[in-house]
Design a protein around this motif. Structure first.
Motif, mmCIF file in Angstrom:
data_model
loop_
_atom_site.group_PDB
_atom_site.id
_atom_site.type_symbol
_atom_site.label_atom_id
_atom_site.label_comp_id
_atom_site.label_asym_id
_atom_site.label_seq_id
_atom_site.Cartn_x
_atom_site.Cartn_y
_atom_site.Cartn_z
ATOM 1 N N LEU A 89 9.573 7.648 -4.113
ATOM 2 C CA LEU A 89 9.127 6.803 -3.035
ATOM 3 C C LEU A 89 9.297 7.918 -1.759
ATOM 4 C CD1 LEU A 89 9.474 3.362 -4.065
ATOM 5 C CD2 LEU A 89 7.147 4.585 -4.350
ATOM 6 N N VAL A 103 3.285 9.966 -7.565
ATOM 7 C CA VAL A 103 2.998 8.637 -6.886
ATOM 8 C C VAL A 103 1.892 8.411 -5.866
ATOM 9 C CG1 VAL A 103 4.264 7.317 -5.151
ATOM 10 C CG2 VAL A 103 5.757 8.132 -6.920
ATOM 11 N N THR A 153 0.603 6.720 -3.061
ATOM 12 C CA THR A 153 1.317 6.530 -2.388
ATOM 13 C C THR A 153 0.219 4.915 -1.425
ATOM 14 O OG1 THR A 153 0.985 8.393 -0.325
ATOM 15 C CG2 THR A 153 3.037 7.345 -1.353
#
Ligand code: ASP
Ligand code: MG
Length: 241
Positions: free
Chosen positions: A159, A115, A117
């Protein structure tokens, strides 16, 4: 604190429920937290979309089917962002790809590989609640892929892992995790806490409450996963070491 809150389909089935979920997110933000909300498609939308695609094509292209199914979560995310803004709190909806979710690109069953971010952190820094469409990510070539049925849980835990969130809350239609289905077995035992390995075994045996890959990710990144009812107050169950 950074908090990830995930709301499943039944928790978003109508406007009243979307508003109730939005209130939970806003409350957490008002307490001084940075909040990321992950949403599933509303109610049985994904089943309805699959049926609709099959009426057009008996063997739909897996690429187009993923593009189509991912839209269910994207609609939820935009509606949720509207509901949050309506409560006076800034919010922005993001697709899985916009939220930086990279996958191995396997149609209909993609695994999250990383991910990025940056965008999420930028939105949080700007004081917004980031609402992310669950169940999807970007293939290496940028195409939209889905993560397998129930995959929004995995979006939430991924996440939380990559943002190093303090909390990952999964809001659902059961009030806790039980050793067997409490709707069918009145003697089911309720867990206050449950270890990753035991939860993973239950998820792989077909317990619907958490997507098995979300538990795998939680175990790998040591993310405690709080499973709670959307409809009733209560401590729920924490999946942890
Ligand atoms: N909407 C997708 C499904 O029904 C993903 C999810 O809800 O987690 O499988
Ligand atoms: Mg689920």
């Amino acid at each position: 604190m950074v908090i990830v809150q995930k709301f499943g389909g039944s928790s978003l089935a109508n406007e009243k429920r979307i508003r109730a979920a939005a209130e939970k997110a806003v409350r957490a933000a008002e307490q001084g937290n940075r909040v990321v909300v992950v949403v599933s498609a509303q109610g049985d939308t994904t089943d309805a979309l699959i049926a609709q695609a099959r009426r057009i094509s008996t063997a739909p292209s897996r690429r187009e089917l993923d593009a189509f199914l991912a839209a269910g979560e994207q609609m939820s995310a935009a509606l949720m962002a509207m509901a949050i803004v309506e409560l006076g709190c800034p919010a922005v909806s993001l697709t899985g790809a916009q939220a930086g979710i990279r996958t191995d690109g396997i149609w209909g069953d993609a695994r999250i590989t990383a991910v990025d971010t940056a965008r999420l952190r930028q939105e949080l820094e700007a004081g917004k609640i980031a609402v992310v469409a669950g169940f999807q990510g970007a293939a290496p070539n940028g195409d939209t892929v889905t993560l397998g049925r129930g995959g929004s849980d995995t979006t939430a835990v991924a996440l939380a892992a990559y943002l190093e969130a303090d909390k990952c809350e999964i809001y659902t239609d059961v009030d806790a995790i039980y050793d067997k289905d409490p709707r069918r077995y009145p003697d089911a035992v309720r867990y206050q806490t449950i270890g990753y390995e035991k939860m993973l075994a239950m998820a792989r045996e077909g317990a619907q409450v958490l997507h098995d890959r979300s538990v795998e990710l939680g175990m790998r990144f040591r993310v405690p996963i709080w499973v709670k009812s959307s409809f009733r107050e209560g401590a729920g169950t924490v999946v942890m070491d």
